[in-house]
Design a protein around this motif. Sequence first.
Motif, PDB file in Angstrom:
ATOM      1  N   LYS A   1      48.690  42.770  36.920  1.00 47.04           N
ATOM      2  CA  LYS A   1      48.375  43.921  36.094  1.00 47.04           C
ATOM      3  C   LYS A   1      46.962  44.113  35.528  1.00 47.04           C
ATOM      4  N   ALA A   2      46.494  42.784  35.434  1.00 44.74           N
ATOM      5  CA  ALA A   2      45.045  42.663  34.818  1.00 44.74           C
ATOM      6  C   ALA A   2      43.992  42.960  36.028  1.00 44.74           C
ATOM      7  N   PHE A   3      43.972  42.373  37.040  1.00 41.54           N
ATOM      8  CA  PHE A   3      43.058  42.601  38.314  1.00 41.54           C
ATOM      9  C   PHE A   3      43.305  43.972  38.769  1.00 41.54           C
ATOM     10  N   ARG A   4      42.417  44.778  38.854  1.00 41.90           N
ATOM     11  CA  ARG A   4      42.594  46.244  39.193  1.00 41.90           C
ATOM     12  C   ARG A   4      43.005  46.406  40.757  1.00 41.90           C
ATOM     13  N   ASP A   5      42.499  45.570  41.491  1.00 42.48           N
ATOM     14  CA  ASP A   5      42.665  45.715  42.951  1.00 42.48           C
ATOM     15  C   ASP A   5      43.270  44.263  43.605  1.00 42.48           C
TER      16      ASP A   5
ATOM     17  N   VAL B   1      50.337  26.005  35.262  1.00 47.26           N
ATOM     18  CA  VAL B   1      50.114  27.538  35.231  1.00 47.26           C
ATOM     19  C   VAL B   1      51.610  28.008  35.275  1.00 47.26           C
ATOM     20  N   SER B   2      52.261  28.493  34.452  1.00 49.31           N
ATOM     21  CA  SER B   2      53.516  29.257  34.407  1.00 49.31           C
ATOM     22  C   SER B   2      53.449  30.128  35.527  1.00 49.31           C
ATOM     23  N   PHE B   3      54.655  30.298  36.358  1.00 52.43           N
ATOM     24  CA  PHE B   3      54.781  31.379  37.042  1.00 52.43           C
ATOM     25  C   PHE B   3      54.921  32.750  36.672  1.00 52.43           C
ATOM     26  N   ARG B   4      55.146  32.893  35.285  1.00 49.84           N
ATOM     27  CA  ARG B   4      55.325  34.034  34.629  1.00 49.84           C
ATOM     28  C   ARG B   4      54.087  34.788  34.413  1.00 49.84           C
ATOM     29  N   MET B   5      52.946  34.232  34.509  1.00 51.47           N
ATOM     30  CA  MET B   5      51.740  34.588  34.411  1.00 51.47           C
ATOM     31  C   MET B   5      51.243  35.346  35.820  1.00 51.47           C
ATOM     32  N   ALA B   6      52.056  35.291  36.693  1.00 51.18           N
ATOM     33  CA  ALA B   6      51.702  36.347  37.829  1.00 51.18           C
ATOM     34  C   ALA B   6      51.514  37.724  37.544  1.00 51.18           C
ATOM     35  N   ALA B   7      52.872  38.100  36.943  1.00 52.59           N
ATOM     36  CA  ALA B   7      52.843  39.391  36.677  1.00 52.59           C
ATOM     37  C   ALA B   7      51.681  40.076  35.748  1.00 52.59           C
ATOM     38  N   ARG B   8      51.499  39.115  34.905  1.00 49.55           N
ATOM     39  CA  ARG B   8      50.137  39.702  34.036  1.00 49.55           C
ATOM     40  C   ARG B   8      48.816  39.849  34.527  1.00 49.55           C
ATOM     41  N   ALA B   9      48.712  38.785  35.353  1.00 48.21           N
ATOM     42  CA  ALA B   9      47.545  38.747  36.517  1.00 48.21           C
ATOM     43  C   ALA B   9      47.529  39.824  37.401  1.00 48.21           C
TER      44      ALA B   9
ATOM     45  N   GLN C   1      37.881  40.105  31.010  1.00 48.00           N
ATOM     46  CA  GLN C   1      36.813  39.888  32.213  1.00 48.00           C
ATOM     47  C   GLN C   1      37.735  40.057  33.449  1.00 48.00           C
ATOM     48  N   ALA C   2      38.841  39.691  33.438  1.00 50.63           N
ATOM     49  CA  ALA C   2      39.654  39.802  34.672  1.00 50.63           C
ATOM     50  C   ALA C   2      39.961  41.315  34.915  1.00 50.63           C
ATOM     51  N   GLU C   3      39.987  42.160  34.044  1.00 51.38           N
ATOM     52  CA  GLU C   3      40.157  43.652  33.985  1.00 51.38           C
ATOM     53  C   GLU C   3      38.905  44.255  34.601  1.00 51.38           C
ATOM     54  N   ARG C   4      37.597  43.539  34.292  1.00 59.31           N
ATOM     55  CA  ARG C   4      36.353  44.113  34.845  1.00 59.31           C
ATOM     56  C   ARG C   4      36.054  43.807  36.391  1.00 59.31           C
ATOM     57  N   VAL C   5      37.051  43.007  37.035  1.00 56.34           N
ATOM     58  CA  VAL C   5      36.741  42.451  38.247  1.00 56.34           C
ATOM     59  C   VAL C   5      36.627  43.489  39.099  1.00 56.34           C
ATOM     60  N   LEU C   6      35.802  43.910  39.986  1.00 56.01           N
ATOM     61  CA  LEU C   6      35.955  45.115  41.107  1.00 56.01           C
ATOM     62  C   LEU C   6      36.289  44.467  42.462  1.00 56.01           C
ATOM     63  N   ALA C   7      36.272  43.078  42.722  1.00 53.33           N
ATOM     64  CA  ALA C   7      36.268  42.778  44.148  1.00 53.33           C
ATOM     65  C   ALA C   7      37.831  42.814  44.482  1.00 53.33           C
TER      66      ALA C   7
END
Length: 328
Positions: free
Chosen positions: A281-285, A271-279, A252-258
């Motif tokens: 990439k997941a959120f397109r903008d 929430v691990s800081f390492r997740m920042a890189a994955r997020a 669903q994060a990949e589907r976010v257009l905003a």
Amino acid sequence: MSSTESTEAAVADPAPTVPAAGATADGETLRTVSLPGLSLTVRSRAPRADGRAPALFVHGLGGSSQNWSALMELLADEVGGEAVDLPGFGFSPPPDDGDYSINGHARAVVALLESERRGPVHLVGNSMGGTIATRIAALRPDLVRTLTLVSPALPELPPQRSAWPTALASVPGLPRLYARATRDWSTQRRTHALISLCYGDPSLISAEEFAEDAREYERRLALPYFWDAMVRSTRGLVNAYTLGGQHSLWRQAERVLAPTLLVYGGRDKLVSFRMAARAAKAFRDSRLLAIPDGGHVSMMEHPQLVARALRDLLAEDHRVDDAPLDRS
């Protein structure tokens, strides 16, 4: 009823806890919004009909609309900001259907947005509120103009060890054991433990702020549905982590257009800081604000930094609105 007895039992008729509508001592306004099956308390700092772009702030697990007070004050000249108490948290009573799942919380926020008819909002969420905001942005893009996520609780497997106790609250029976083991803890001890978990640097809390936090914590501990809301919401979050396919939170994060602002703290224990890189990439903008000394609630610990980044996001949004149409 003791907290132990109320841990895993829904309360049919909780005592009213919503304060009288009107201005608070710190210049904020509280109002109650009655919706089908639930009642929500909404906090704001300024009149709603002044033409500023609307923004809605959604707190995390165990939090309340008050978590956003500092950030809303810093942004008061930029947006018409309002913060909601999710069902069962802050001053909002439990939902009639007892649904504390991520979908249930998301439906409550969507119902609020639809009832207000303020148009697409700048949606801001922290932790579990970030999970809720992500789902809304993915499924109801018509309601979201920009998205800001502060330490969003998106699936992290395995979670870092400091987050294990929170996740274990979803295991049947364990909350009851925890309540029994900590029944002699003072409110001050509980408050200190919570601040140490959420802040990268707990020393930033002044004595006055700590005393206010302790008073609020004591008020909420006395609510007959406090533990029920906490435990069921934790289970709802853990359950959302296990969903696959189109219901997966990362899908669903990949589907976010905003346009999306991501805020992560280097000292976040939940929430691990390492997740920042994955997020990112997941959120397109997406754009990323990394706060090395920040914990889990950077909007409270470093509100100036978060406000500056959010202003930059709003400025980008304004430039898009003002850009001339390409008629070629």
